[in-house]
Write a protein that holds these residues in place. Structure first.
Motif, mmCIF file in Angstrom:
data_model
loop_
_atom_site.group_PDB
_atom_site.id
_atom_site.type_symbol
_atom_site.label_atom_id
_atom_site.label_comp_id
_atom_site.label_asym_id
_atom_site.label_seq_id
_atom_site.Cartn_x
_atom_site.Cartn_y
_atom_site.Cartn_z
ATOM 1 N N VAL A 1 8.836 0.868 -15.517
ATOM 2 C CA VAL A 1 9.094 1.108 -16.943
ATOM 3 C C VAL A 1 7.874 0.803 -17.803
ATOM 4 N N PRO A 2 7.276 -0.386 -17.707
ATOM 5 C CA PRO A 2 6.076 -0.615 -18.521
ATOM 6 C C PRO A 2 4.878 0.225 -18.072
ATOM 7 N N SER A 3 4.773 0.483 -16.761
ATOM 8 C CA SER A 3 3.646 1.294 -16.282
ATOM 9 C C SER A 3 3.659 2.679 -16.908
ATOM 10 N N LEU A 4 4.849 3.230 -17.104
ATOM 11 C CA LEU A 4 4.971 4.595 -17.607
ATOM 12 C C LEU A 4 5.083 4.679 -19.127
ATOM 13 N N THR A 5 5.436 3.580 -19.790
ATOM 14 C CA THR A 5 5.738 3.687 -21.218
ATOM 15 C C THR A 5 4.909 2.778 -22.128
ATOM 16 N N PHE A 6 4.286 1.721 -21.592
ATOM 17 C CA PHE A 6 3.514 0.816 -22.455
ATOM 18 C C PHE A 6 2.128 1.416 -22.708
ATOM 19 N N PRO A 7 1.787 1.741 -23.952
ATOM 20 C CA PRO A 7 0.459 2.284 -24.230
ATOM 21 C C PRO A 7 -0.667 1.278 -23.989
ATOM 22 N N THR A 8 -0.417 -0.012 -24.280
ATOM 23 C CA THR A 8 -1.419 -1.066 -24.129
ATOM 24 C C THR A 8 -0.758 -2.260 -23.440
ATOM 25 N N PRO A 9 -1.436 -2.921 -22.522
ATOM 26 C CA PRO A 9 -0.845 -4.095 -21.884
ATOM 27 C C PRO A 9 -0.607 -5.220 -22.882
ATOM 28 N N PRO A 10 0.297 -6.144 -22.572
ATOM 29 C CA PRO A 10 0.549 -7.302 -23.438
ATOM 30 C C PRO A 10 -0.672 -8.206 -23.545
ATOM 31 N N GLY B 1 -7.512 1.099 -13.554
ATOM 32 C CA GLY B 1 -6.162 1.124 -14.108
ATOM 33 C C GLY B 1 -5.787 -0.206 -14.732
ATOM 34 N N THR B 2 -4.983 -0.165 -15.798
ATOM 35 C CA THR B 2 -4.564 -1.397 -16.474
ATOM 36 C C THR B 2 -3.098 -1.728 -16.229
ATOM 37 N N PHE B 3 -2.461 -1.011 -15.299
ATOM 38 C CA PHE B 3 -1.043 -1.244 -15.031
ATOM 39 C C PHE B 3 -0.818 -2.263 -13.917
ATOM 40 N N GLY B 4 -1.899 -2.803 -13.356
ATOM 41 C CA GLY B 4 -1.760 -3.710 -12.225
ATOM 42 C C GLY B 4 -0.957 -4.956 -12.537
ATOM 43 N N GLY B 5 -1.035 -5.436 -13.785
ATOM 44 C CA GLY B 5 -0.299 -6.638 -14.157
ATOM 45 C C GLY B 5 1.203 -6.478 -13.998
ATOM 46 N N TYR B 6 1.725 -5.290 -14.299
ATOM 47 C CA TYR B 6 3.173 -5.060 -14.166
ATOM 48 C C TYR B 6 3.610 -5.164 -12.711
ATOM 49 N N TRP B 7 2.772 -4.666 -11.813
ATOM 50 C CA TRP B 7 3.113 -4.705 -10.389
ATOM 51 C C TRP B 7 2.903 -6.094 -9.813
ATOM 52 N N LEU B 8 1.921 -6.820 -10.337
ATOM 53 C CA LEU B 8 1.754 -8.208 -9.909
ATOM 54 C C LEU B 8 2.974 -9.038 -10.291
ATOM 55 N N SER B 9 3.500 -8.814 -11.497
ATOM 56 C CA SER B 9 4.706 -9.526 -11.912
ATOM 57 C C SER B 9 5.884 -9.179 -11.017
ATOM 58 N N MET C 1 8.869 -10.326 -17.791
ATOM 59 C CA MET C 1 8.207 -9.912 -16.558
ATOM 60 C C MET C 1 6.944 -9.056 -16.756
ATOM 61 N N PRO C 2 6.927 -8.094 -17.678
ATOM 62 C CA PRO C 2 5.712 -7.268 -17.786
ATOM 63 C C PRO C 2 4.462 -8.042 -18.192
ATOM 64 N N GLU C 3 4.617 -9.201 -18.808
ATOM 65 C CA GLU C 3 3.455 -9.956 -19.265
ATOM 66 C C GLU C 3 3.007 -10.913 -18.165
ATOM 67 N N PHE C 4 2.289 -10.366 -17.194
ATOM 68 C CA PHE C 4 1.827 -11.160 -16.060
ATOM 69 C C PHE C 4 0.890 -12.254 -16.552
ATOM 70 N N ASN C 5 1.304 -13.493 -16.361
ATOM 71 C CA ASN C 5 0.518 -14.636 -16.805
ATOM 72 C C ASN C 5 0.713 -15.781 -15.810
ATOM 73 N N PRO C 6 0.037 -16.910 -16.006
ATOM 74 C CA PRO C 6 0.175 -18.008 -15.039
ATOM 75 C C PRO C 6 1.598 -18.528 -14.886
ATOM 76 N N ASN C 7 2.431 -18.414 -15.925
ATOM 77 C CA ASN C 7 3.819 -18.863 -15.791
ATOM 78 C C ASN C 7 4.555 -18.042 -14.735
ATOM 79 N N ILE C 8 4.395 -16.728 -14.787
ATOM 80 C CA ILE C 8 5.060 -15.847 -13.823
ATOM 81 C C ILE C 8 4.457 -16.021 -12.430
#
Length: 501
Positions: free
Chosen positions: A21-30, A68-76, A118-125
């Motif tokens: 969902v975020p990979s296909l619809t988020f224009p800019t990462p969080p 690509g900038t969608f890697g964070g969504y998949w890491l999460s 979940m889409p905001e891949f950060n150290p907490n996740i």
């Protein structure tokens, strides 16, 4: 379908959707993802805010995907999937059946931390599989005493320390468990714990040396995020506030349990629970309760003692055992009259949060009428600024200075990925080579209608005003206010470098 196969299908589909969902619809990462990409470009042993692991992993995805900038969504999604697998394994080791382990995973998945953030891949996740994995390895090490488990535990603890220092809370919880209980204390006289400590210490030496070299930069940031007490009342309000937030984050879990019970079963819950509850072995019960509640108790006690306010999202990895606790003490699913309704409720909760993500990407700008980071025109801004720099200097943009959001987007999207000179401060950007930035020059960037950059940068260039500004439309068909971006071109040889204190 067996519980194990059902768990694979359920978790796999949920994780896939939260990545797609975020990979296909988020224009800019969080924000945290853009920031992580900016840090990761430098491949350092630490950064201003955190140890390096999140940034390293984001940089790895950037290179593997060709920018690509969608890697964070998949890491999460991977972190969530690994967390579910480890929760399943730990539930089975503690003595729950396959069916109970399945529901432990489902109930974990509907807690807030496993949904909207979940889409905001950060150290907490990233800590989620670390905490779950360390608990599992420690349990195995206690039971089997194999040196391999201790080595893996030490390596994972080091990985956790490279992720966020909050994992020290879990390390301390493990150490305290070992000292408090007589049956666990016996392992102190074996090689396992000492090898574990040596592995962890050895792997973290490079980062510790970096900390010393940078005057413990990340620790200063961590201290700044914990708000000090303003009055005596904060010693009571702040821990209660943190606890209330964590209870609220379990609302989805409570709703699924209630859906499975139904009104009739709920009215006789106490008697039905006593008859149906699964009794684990005493050692397993002690282990479960210790790791489910001691970290929380320590945080609440620290907040009450100091009056400090802890960030609510710091609780993300602390509750990986919530589903197991619910299954054990609420007699799930044995007591349920309507397990299908519980499953439907879990699916509905996931669908609602996925719908919220879609709404944020597609609908929110139409009714909110407020600029959002999610739709920030980072690519257009970065390309334009890089073009302006090359036109004026004849070289590629190598350094960009400014606040985190303004500078990090240029670092991420501009051709050649210029280095982020965070706030034009060498202390906050210890990877910057003063001579190199002097030789190549830099561009100062900021947003808003101010003619001068923020005070810390204005102090370096007194009297300097913007060389230019331009408005950019947000990445949405909605009629949002445009963002005004300003810049100053500082040519080679004219960069003012602040002293390093």
């Amino acid at each position: 379908m067996t519980p194990a196969r059902a768990a694979v299908w359920y978790c796999g589909l949920v994780c896939l959707l939260f990545a797609l969902v975020p990979s296909l619809t988020f224009p800019t990462p969080p924000l945290d993802v853009v920031e992580g990409f900016a840090w990761g470009r430098e491949l350092q042993l630490g950064y201003t805010k955190h140890p390096p692991m999140q940034a390293w992993l984001l940089e790895l995805t950037y290179r593997l995907t060709g920018g690509g900038t969608f890697g964070g969504y998949w890491l999460s999604a991977f972190c969530a999937a690994a967390g579910y697998l480890l929760v399943w394994r730990l539930a089975r080791r503690l003595g729950l059946s396959d069916r109970q382990a399945f529901w432990a995973v489902v109930l974990t998945s509907v807690t807030f931390y496993f949904t909207l953030p979940m889409p905001e891949f950060n150290p907490n996740i990233l800590q989620v599989p670390v905490w779950a994995g360390m608990m599992l390895l420690f349990h195995r090490a206690l039971e089997k005493g194999r040196l391999s488990d201790w080595i893996l535990l030490g390596a994972l603890a080091a990985f956790g320390l490279y992720t966020k220092y909050f994992v020290l809370l879990l390390i301390g919880t493990i150490g305290l468990y070992t000292l408090v209980f007589a049956d666990a204390r016996r392992i102190v006289f074996t090689a396992g714990p000492w090898v574990c400590a040596l592995v962890c210490a050895g792997l973290t030496v490079p980062h510790v040396l970096w900390l010393i070299e940078t005057d413990f930069l990340t620790l200063h940031y961590a201290a700044s995020r914990s708000k000090a007490a303003q009055s005596l009342l904060d010693h009571a309000v702040n821990p209660v506030n943190f606890l209330g937030a964590q209870i609220g984050n379990h609302a989805g879990l409570f709703l699924v349990v209630l859906a499975g019970l139904g009104w009739t079963t709920l009215s006789r819950f106490r008697s039905s629970r006593k008859q149906s509850v699964t009794r684990l072995a005493p050692l397993q019960t002690r282990f479960l309760l210790w790791f489910a509640f001691v970290p929380l108790a320590v945080v609440l006690f620290a907040s009450a003692l100091t009056g400090g306010e802890f960030e609510h999202m710091w609780g993300t990895p602390m509750f990986v055992l919530s589903g197991i606790v619910a299954v054990r003490y609420l007699a799930v699913p044995a007591i349920w009259a309507f397990p299908r309704r519980a499953m439907a409720a879990a699916i509905a909760i996931q669908a609602i949060f996925l719908g919220v993500l879609l709404g944020q990407a597609l609908l929110e700008p139409h009714w909110k009428q407020k600029q959002t980071r999610l739709h920030y025109p980072g690519k257009a801004i970065a390309a334009d600024l890089a073009r302006i720099w090359k036109t004026e200097t004849g070289t590629e943009l190598a350094y960009v200075a400014g606040d985190m959001w303004s500078a990090a987007n240029v670092t991420l999207f501009a051709p050649g990925r210029p280095s982020m000179f965070y706030r034009h401060n060498l202390m906050l950007s210890p990877w910057i080579d003063p001579q190199d930035v002097q030789d190549k020059g830099l561009m100062i960037v900021w947003r808003g209608d101010r003619e001068t950059p923020e005070s810390d940068m204005s102090a370096l260039y007194p009297g300097a005003t913007r060389d230019g500004s331009r408005s950019f439309r947000y990445n949405t068909p909605a009629d949002l206010p445009e963002v005004l971006v300003n810049w100053i071109v500082v040519p080679p040889g004219q960069v003012v470098l602040p002293p390093v204190k």
